[in-house]
Scaffold this motif. Structure first.
Motif, PDB file in Angstrom:
ATOM      1  N   ALA A  25       9.498  11.619  -1.168  1.00  0.00           N
ATOM      2  CA  ALA A  25      10.005  11.647   0.187  1.00  0.00           C
ATOM      3  C   ALA A  25       8.551  10.788   0.548  1.00  0.00           C
ATOM      4  O   ALA A  25       7.402  11.958   0.209  1.00  0.00           O
ATOM      5  CB  ALA A  25       9.890  11.759   1.217  1.00  0.00           C
ATOM      6  N   GLY A  26       7.774   9.495   0.616  1.00  0.00           N
ATOM      7  CA  GLY A  26       6.549   9.212   0.441  1.00  0.00           C
ATOM      8  C   GLY A  26       6.000   8.991  -0.706  1.00  0.00           C
ATOM      9  O   GLY A  26       4.665   8.109  -1.034  1.00  0.00           O
ATOM     10  N   ALA A  27       6.931   8.890  -1.810  1.00  0.00           N
ATOM     11  CA  ALA A  27       5.821   8.358  -2.764  1.00  0.00           C
ATOM     12  C   ALA A  27       5.549   6.994  -2.949  1.00  0.00           C
ATOM     13  O   ALA A  27       6.215   6.492  -2.207  1.00  0.00           O
ATOM     14  CB  ALA A  27       6.548   9.063  -4.554  1.00  0.00           C
ATOM     15  N   THR A  28       4.299   6.737  -3.897  1.00  0.00           N
ATOM     16  CA  THR A  28       3.681   6.088  -3.956  1.00  0.00           C
ATOM     17  C   THR A  28       4.085   5.598  -5.345  1.00  0.00           C
ATOM     18  O   THR A  28       3.994   5.545  -6.034  1.00  0.00           O
ATOM     19  CB  THR A  28       1.997   5.707  -3.476  1.00  0.00           C
ATOM     20  N   ILE A  29       3.216   3.607  -5.685  1.00  0.00           N
ATOM     21  CA  ILE A  29       2.661   2.950  -6.653  1.00  0.00           C
ATOM     22  C   ILE A  29       2.092   4.135  -7.322  1.00  0.00           C
ATOM     23  O   ILE A  29       2.439   4.307  -8.782  1.00  0.00           O
ATOM     24  CB  ILE A  29       2.417   2.144  -6.354  1.00  0.00           C
ATOM     25  N   ALA A  30       1.110   4.095  -6.742  1.00  0.00           N
ATOM     26  CA  ALA A  30       0.707   5.253  -8.047  1.00  0.00           C
ATOM     27  C   ALA A  30       1.420   6.933  -8.364  1.00  0.00           C
ATOM     28  O   ALA A  30       0.752   6.912  -9.624  1.00  0.00           O
ATOM     29  CB  ALA A  30      -1.055   6.034  -7.043  1.00  0.00           C
ATOM     30  N   ASP A  31       1.836   7.425  -7.498  1.00  0.00           N
ATOM     31  CA  ASP A  31       2.367   8.173  -7.948  1.00  0.00           C
ATOM     32  C   ASP A  31       3.914   7.583  -9.090  1.00  0.00           C
ATOM     33  O   ASP A  31       4.075   8.730 -10.211  1.00  0.00           O
ATOM     34  CB  ASP A  31       3.383   8.387  -7.136  1.00  0.00           C
TER      35      ASP A  31
END
Length: 80
Positions: A25-31
């Motif tokens: 949860a909360g992962a981003t495009i960077a991840d």
């Protein structure tokens, strides 16, 4: 789970037009970029750095944007 859809040169580079990956949860495009680079090699990161990402109805290049259940990875398109 996030469905990642690839288009054009990115689809060619990864050898598929979609896949499903698990992110916290909360992962981003960077991840997402880090995961894809680790899976497909650092040359893919060069391509991903010029891509836009469709998150819901928002087209963005902001690496801090949280992932949605479906993300489209869109390389620059030529044409007119």
């Amino acid at each position: 789970m996030v469905e990642i859809r690839y288009f054009a040169a990115i689809a060619d580079a990864v050898g598929k037009d979609r896949e499903t990956l698990e992110f916290p949860a909360g992962a981003t495009i960077a991840d997402l970029r880090a995961t894809l680079s680790a899976s497909y090699g650092p040359d893919l990161d060069k391509m991903l750095s010029v891509c836009a990402y469709l998150i819901g109805d928002e087209l963005t290049r902001d690496l801090g944007v949280a992932l949605s259940p479906q993300v489209d990875v869109l390389p620059p398109f030529a044409g007119g």
